[in-house]
Design an enzyme around this catalytic site. Structure first.
Site, short mmCIF file in Angstrom:
data_model
loop_
_atom_site.label_atom_id
_atom_site.label_comp_id
_atom_site.label_asym_id
_atom_site.label_seq_id
_atom_site.Cartn_x
_atom_site.Cartn_y
_atom_site.Cartn_z
CG ASP A 186 84.71 12.76 -47.02
OD1 ASP A 186 84.44 13.29 -48.11
OD2 ASP A 186 83.85 12.34 -46.24
CD GLU A 243 80.48 14.33 -43.19
OE1 GLU A 243 79.51 14.40 -42.40
OE2 GLU A 243 81.36 13.46 -43.12
CE LYS A 294 81.53 12.51 -48.76
NZ LYS A 294 81.14 12.34 -47.34
CE LYS A 306 78.09 10.88 -41.14
NZ LYS A 306 78.97 11.91 -40.53
CB VAL A 356 89.42 8.78 -44.33
CG1 VAL A 356 90.84 8.32 -44.64
CG2 VAL A 356 89.34 10.29 -44.56
CB THR A 357 86.55 6.61 -41.62
OG1 THR A 357 85.12 6.64 -41.46
CG2 THR A 357 87.16 7.78 -40.87
CB CYS A 365 82.56 9.07 -45.95
SG CYS A 365 81.89 10.22 -44.72
CD GLN A 416 75.93 -12.93 -49.35
OE1 GLN A 416 75.02 -13.05 -50.17
NE2 GLN A 416 75.76 -12.36 -48.17
#
Length: 325
Positions: free
Chosen positions: A126, A174, A233, A236, A261-262, A266, A306
């Site tokens: 994006d 997007e 797309k 997002k 971005v951002t 996304c 993790q």
């Protein structure tokens, strides 16, 4: 919640019925949902929901939604669902030639990232004018677009290095069809934006988030070259309602370098989708940006928590150095 949002569901997260191993990440995730008028949905506590339930009219015999409206699946539909569930672990059908045995190690968090050149693609998410330029949709919402543009130098350097390495490159946007047939009502109405600021409205750079409009184009610094994949797309994430996964599988791609971005919307959504599909993902920290530095930092921490629950993080210098070694 991110995937449900892309599919047009109105989602409510119960803040006191969810938790994270790091309380700071829990709060950051809640804040991300609430931003920009509820970009992913709404947040409430369980007491508020239960209170709303108590105000519903009483029924002599409760009827579940499933009883009210059955949702039958034909055998063909069930089979398709099962195929999608296993597709992420199919063996690649083809492998790019020339770099079959070259495997790099990139210094990264939480530990070094293994990068097999022949099975790695770069995703540029994006980098479009509506988000990154003055007069675009992002600026019209009151955001400081210079914060997003700060990642352009590193992203441009990384793009050049990946091109030199003959790596497959995907540029996402997007974007919605001109007739808005791929725009769910939930997304259209989210944020209660006034006329002139809703998807499809006429803005300073043409219709907002509509394919082919000037604002939907990619900024000059990231301009695609012939042969690089352009991916429109409607959500997002880059995998929802696109052909990205089968395209990657057809090239034997198993590893993704992610920029764009951002960071918290996304980029993070795409990375989580890819991770669930079995791709090993590396997020390039200085080649991604957010309108909120706090949200960007929180996302980087969530990705590597993790032992790398979503993937790895490294800066562009580390990736470029490995590619040029």
């Amino acid at each position: 919640m991110r995937e449900a949002n892309d599919r047009g569901y109105e989602c409510l997260l119960l803040a006191d019925c969810t938790a994270a191993t790091d309380p700071a990440n829990h709060q950051a995730a809640i804040n991300m949902i609430r931003m920009q008028g509820g970009v992913f949905g709404a947040v409430a506590d369980s007491e508020a929901l239960l209170k709303a339930f108590k105000n519903l009219p009483s029924m002599t015999k409760p009827i579940s939604i499933m009883q009210q409206k059955q949702n039958p699946k034909t055998p063909a539909t069930v089979q398709a669902s099962n195929d999608r569930a296993t597709n992420g672990f199919h063996e690649p059908t083809t492998t790019p030639s020339g770099e079959a045995d070259r495997v790099l190690k990139v210094p990264a968090k939480p530990y070094p990232y293994t990068l097999p050149i022949s099975r790695t693609a770069l995703i540029m998410i994006d980098f479009q004018k509506d988000f990154m330029c003055e007069g675009g949709f992002g600026a019209a919402l009151g955001n400081d677009v210079t914060l997003l543009r700060s990642c352009l130098p590193a992203a441009a350097n990384l793009l050049a290095a990946c091109r030199t390495a003959a790596m497959p490159i995907i540029h996402t946007m997007e974007a919605h069809k001109p007739d808005l047939s791929d725009l769910p009502p939930a997304k259209l109405n989210r944020g209660c934006l006034p006329e002139g600021l809703r998807i499809g409205d006429k803005g300073h750079m043409g219709r907002i988030l509509v394919r082919g409009e000037p604002g939907n184009g990619i900024v000059d610094e990231m301009a695609p070259l012939e042969g690089e994949k352009l991916l429109y797309k409607p959500g997002k994430g880059s995998f929802y309602a696109t052909n990205l996964e089968p395209w990657l599988r057809s090239y034997g791609i198993t590893h993704l370098i992610i920029t764009g971005v951002t960071t918290e919307v996304c980029v993070q959504t795409t990375m989580r989708e890819a991770n669930d599909r079995g791709f090993d993902c590396l997020l390039v920290s200085d080649a991604t940006a957010s309108y909120s530095s706090a949200f960007k930092q929180a996302t980087l921490e969530m990705v590597v928590a993790q032992g790398g629950i979503v993937g790895w993080v490294a800066d562009s210098d580390a990736v470029i150095s490995a590619l040029q070694a």
